[in-house]
Scaffold this motif. Structure first.
Motif, mmCIF file in Angstrom:
data_model
loop_
_atom_site.group_PDB
_atom_site.id
_atom_site.type_symbol
_atom_site.label_atom_id
_atom_site.label_comp_id
_atom_site.label_asym_id
_atom_site.label_seq_id
_atom_site.Cartn_x
_atom_site.Cartn_y
_atom_site.Cartn_z
ATOM 1 N N TYR A 176 0.856 -1.203 0.000
ATOM 2 C CA TYR A 176 0.000 0.000 0.000
ATOM 3 C C TYR A 176 0.886 1.245 0.000
ATOM 4 N N SER A 177 0.302 2.377 -0.423
ATOM 5 C CA SER A 177 1.136 3.597 -0.395
ATOM 6 C C SER A 177 1.561 3.942 1.025
ATOM 7 N N ALA A 178 0.734 3.582 2.013
ATOM 8 C CA ALA A 178 1.118 3.865 3.405
ATOM 9 C C ALA A 178 2.314 3.012 3.845
ATOM 10 N N ASN A 179 2.662 2.019 3.042
ATOM 11 C CA ASN A 179 3.825 1.172 3.348
ATOM 12 C C ASN A 179 5.105 1.646 2.650
ATOM 13 N N ILE A 180 5.035 2.782 1.944
ATOM 14 C CA ILE A 180 6.264 3.246 1.269
ATOM 15 C C ILE A 180 7.228 3.738 2.345
ATOM 16 N N LEU A 181 8.249 2.953 2.591
ATOM 17 C CA LEU A 181 9.210 3.270 3.649
ATOM 18 C C LEU A 181 10.099 4.425 3.191
ATOM 19 N N TYR A 182 10.372 5.343 4.071
ATOM 20 C CA TYR A 182 11.212 6.508 3.790
ATOM 21 C C TYR A 182 10.662 7.354 2.628
ATOM 22 N N GLN A 183 9.355 7.363 2.480
ATOM 23 C CA GLN A 183 8.729 7.997 1.305
ATOM 24 C C GLN A 183 9.146 9.458 1.112
ATOM 25 N N GLN A 184 9.034 10.210 2.191
ATOM 26 C CA GLN A 184 9.297 11.646 2.061
ATOM 27 C C GLN A 184 10.711 11.923 1.553
ATOM 28 N N GLU A 185 11.674 11.238 2.152
ATOM 29 C CA GLU A 185 13.064 11.475 1.756
ATOM 30 C C GLU A 185 13.316 11.016 0.321
ATOM 31 N N LEU A 186 12.729 9.867 -0.034
ATOM 32 C CA LEU A 186 12.943 9.354 -1.398
ATOM 33 C C LEU A 186 12.385 10.336 -2.420
ATOM 34 N N GLU A 187 11.180 10.844 -2.140
ATOM 35 C CA GLU A 187 10.549 11.743 -3.111
ATOM 36 C C GLU A 187 11.270 13.086 -3.168
ATOM 37 N N GLN A 188 11.802 13.485 -2.031
ATOM 38 C CA GLN A 188 12.584 14.721 -2.018
ATOM 39 C C GLN A 188 13.842 14.570 -2.883
ATOM 40 N N LEU A 189 14.489 13.416 -2.773
ATOM 41 C CA LEU A 189 15.690 13.177 -3.596
ATOM 42 C C LEU A 189 15.330 13.152 -5.078
ATOM 43 N N ALA A 190 14.197 12.496 -5.379
ATOM 44 C CA ALA A 190 13.776 12.402 -6.782
ATOM 45 C C ALA A 190 13.495 13.798 -7.340
ATOM 46 N N ALA A 191 12.918 14.679 -6.508
ATOM 47 C CA ALA A 191 12.610 16.044 -6.952
ATOM 48 C C ALA A 191 13.889 16.871 -7.088
ATOM 49 N N GLU A 192 14.829 16.638 -6.173
ATOM 50 C CA GLU A 192 16.061 17.432 -6.167
ATOM 51 C C GLU A 192 17.056 17.003 -7.236
ATOM 52 N N PHE A 193 17.052 15.712 -7.561
ATOM 53 C CA PHE A 193 18.054 15.189 -8.508
ATOM 54 C C PHE A 193 17.375 14.465 -9.673
ATOM 55 N N PRO A 194 16.527 15.188 -10.426
ATOM 56 C CA PRO A 194 15.761 14.498 -11.466
ATOM 57 C C PRO A 194 16.633 13.866 -12.552
ATOM 58 N N GLU A 195 17.834 14.417 -12.753
ATOM 59 C CA GLU A 195 18.724 13.871 -13.795
ATOM 60 C C GLU A 195 19.420 12.595 -13.326
ATOM 61 N N ASN A 196 19.533 12.421 -12.018
ATOM 62 C CA ASN A 196 20.347 11.316 -11.500
ATOM 63 C C ASN A 196 19.582 10.278 -10.703
#
Ligand code: FAD
Length: 395
Positions: free
Chosen positions: A287-307
């Motif tokens: 489930y989406s509520a089971n996405i571990l470390y979600q906030q940090e992962l999505e922040q990294l994806a937003a910050e480093f879209p090329e990498n």
């Protein structure tokens, strides 16, 4: 609980070791004059430093313009005995870290089951949000009192307290390390895990059974002792190549080593490793509520879209192309052509971590892709393995 164990003795022995720094170029000022260092004809001085103060002393030497020429341990008779291994041999220009030097030594079995390191729990937080299933905790242990060093992708053993049904002490369980070698506080003093509490219905009695070690860890109080062994594992290490393509396939707590990778790539500012390649995480959870470390992962994806590319496979909420549940293997088959072409490039590494069940369907997908290209997947996988580009840790 572990109060008088041999681990504590080993830790205090490690902590009381002394080292001799040979230092050149120290500016003579109040600070250096106060301390009567033996000065060589060459102008270098010898400074005896206890293990615990090595980092601090190194920073002080650097501040005073000094250059450390050598570091040697003192034995109990006060004699210099040999060279410090690479991990503890610091460069004067930056704080000492565990493995800043190349070639990096892979630390293994520093602490064995007979003599585990006794760490302290300093964090134990729930990672599953409301609406998710099960319990998964992020745990951090203080390891500052000993010699425990590790690399991203390694595991540690945890020995749960108490005895098994035969009255024998419990055996250790392995857990993938979820932090970088520098730890969550980037001070080389902690190690973190991502632990799911094992819970299942007994096949005969129907009774709910909780796993011994995972329950011990998930319920561990902040301040409590924890018996740690290891580190172990050479299968899941991150390559030095800063331009590599790193494909990470994770289910559930299989995210642990990849959290360590991603933190090293994007969150830490390591002078010897500036990641410039592509990291692609395909992360399977129910489930989406089971996405571990979600906030940090999505922040990294937003910050480093090329990498950094982040793809979820949320089995109970998303459907695959056939209308079935969306698993990691479904995503692999969705992107099969792209992933396979990536694998044909010499600097691509594929990592798999988490549930055992993910490997066979993924292998099937690659068998099909290889077939389309008149290639043999078994041969190709062997080649990838030989080149240390195919990494699997499933449990
Ligand atoms: P135990 O008390 O040892 O119970 C496990 C036993 O319960 C099984 O052997 C089986 O006999 C039985 N059992 C389990 N499920 C069922 C079922 N559905 N039906 C019937 N019987 C069942 N775990 C993590 O949470 N995070 C990690 O990062 C992690 N990394 C690992 C890395 C490696 C290299 C390995 C090998 C394992 C890793 N594990 C990880 C798994 C971990 O080592 C333990 O196996 C897990 O926590 C369960 O241990 P336990 O003591 O809680 O369970």
């Amino acid at each position: 609980m572990y109060g008088a164990s041999a681990g504590s003795t080993a830790n205090s022995q490690a902590a009381s070791r002394m080292f001799v720094y040979e230092v050149a170029g120290l500016r003579q000022n109040e600070q250096t004059d106060q301390q009567s260092y033996p000065v060589r004809q060459s102008g270098s001085v010898f400074i005896t430093v206890p293990y615990r103060r090595m980092n601090e002393e190194m920073r002080r030497i650097t501040r005073l313009g000094g250059k450390i020429l050598s570091i040697k341990p003192l034995n109990t008779n006060g004699e210099v005995t040999g060279y410090v291994p690479a991990q503890t041999s610091p460069e004067p220009s930056k704080p000492m870290t565990q493995t800043e030097h190349k070639p990096v030594q892979i630390p293994v079995n520093i602490y064995k089951p007979k003599n585990p390191y006794i760490g302290k729990c300093i964090e134990n937080t729930e990672l599953v949000r409301e609406g998710g299933v099960g319990t998964v905790r992020h745990l951090t242990f203080d390891i500052s009192g000993g010699d425990l060093r590790y690399l991203e992708g390694q595991s540690i053993g945890i020995i749960p307290p108490g005895t098994d049904e035969k009255g024998k002490p419990h055996k250790l369980r392995l857990y993938s390390i979820a932090s970088t070698r520098h730890g969550d506080h980037v001070d080389d003093k902690t190690v973190s895990l991502c632990v799911r509490q094992l819970e299942y219905q007994h096949p005969e009695t129907g009774e709910t059974v909780y796993g011994v070690c995972s329950t011990h860890l998930c319920n561990l109080e902040v301040g409590a002792d924890v018996a740690i062994t290891g580190p172990v594992g050479k299968e899941m290490l991150l390559p030095d190549d800063e331009n590599a393509t790193i494909i990470m396939l994770a289910t559930g707590t299989g995210i642990a080593p990849f959290r360590a990778f991603l933190w090293r790539m994007f969150k830490e500012n390591n002078p010897e490793y500036k990641f410039k390649g592509l990291a692609w995480l395909i992360f399977g959870i129910p489930y989406s509520a089971n996405i571990l470390y979600q906030q940090e992962l999505e922040q990294l994806a937003a910050e480093f879209p090329e990498n950094f590319r982040l793809t979820y496979a949320i089995s109970r909420e998303q459907q695959n192309a056939e209308g079935g549940k969306m698993y990691v293997q479904s995503r692999v088959s969705e992107y099969a052509d792209e992933i396979f072409e990536m694998l044909r490039r010499p600097n691509t590494h594929l990592y798999m971590c988490g549930l055992k069940g993910m490997e066979p369907p993924i292998s099937q997908t690659f068998t099909d892709e290889a077939g389309k290209r008149d290639m043999n997947w078994d041969e190709f996988r062997k080649q990838l393995k030989k080149e240390e580009r195919w990494h699997v840790e499933v449990y």
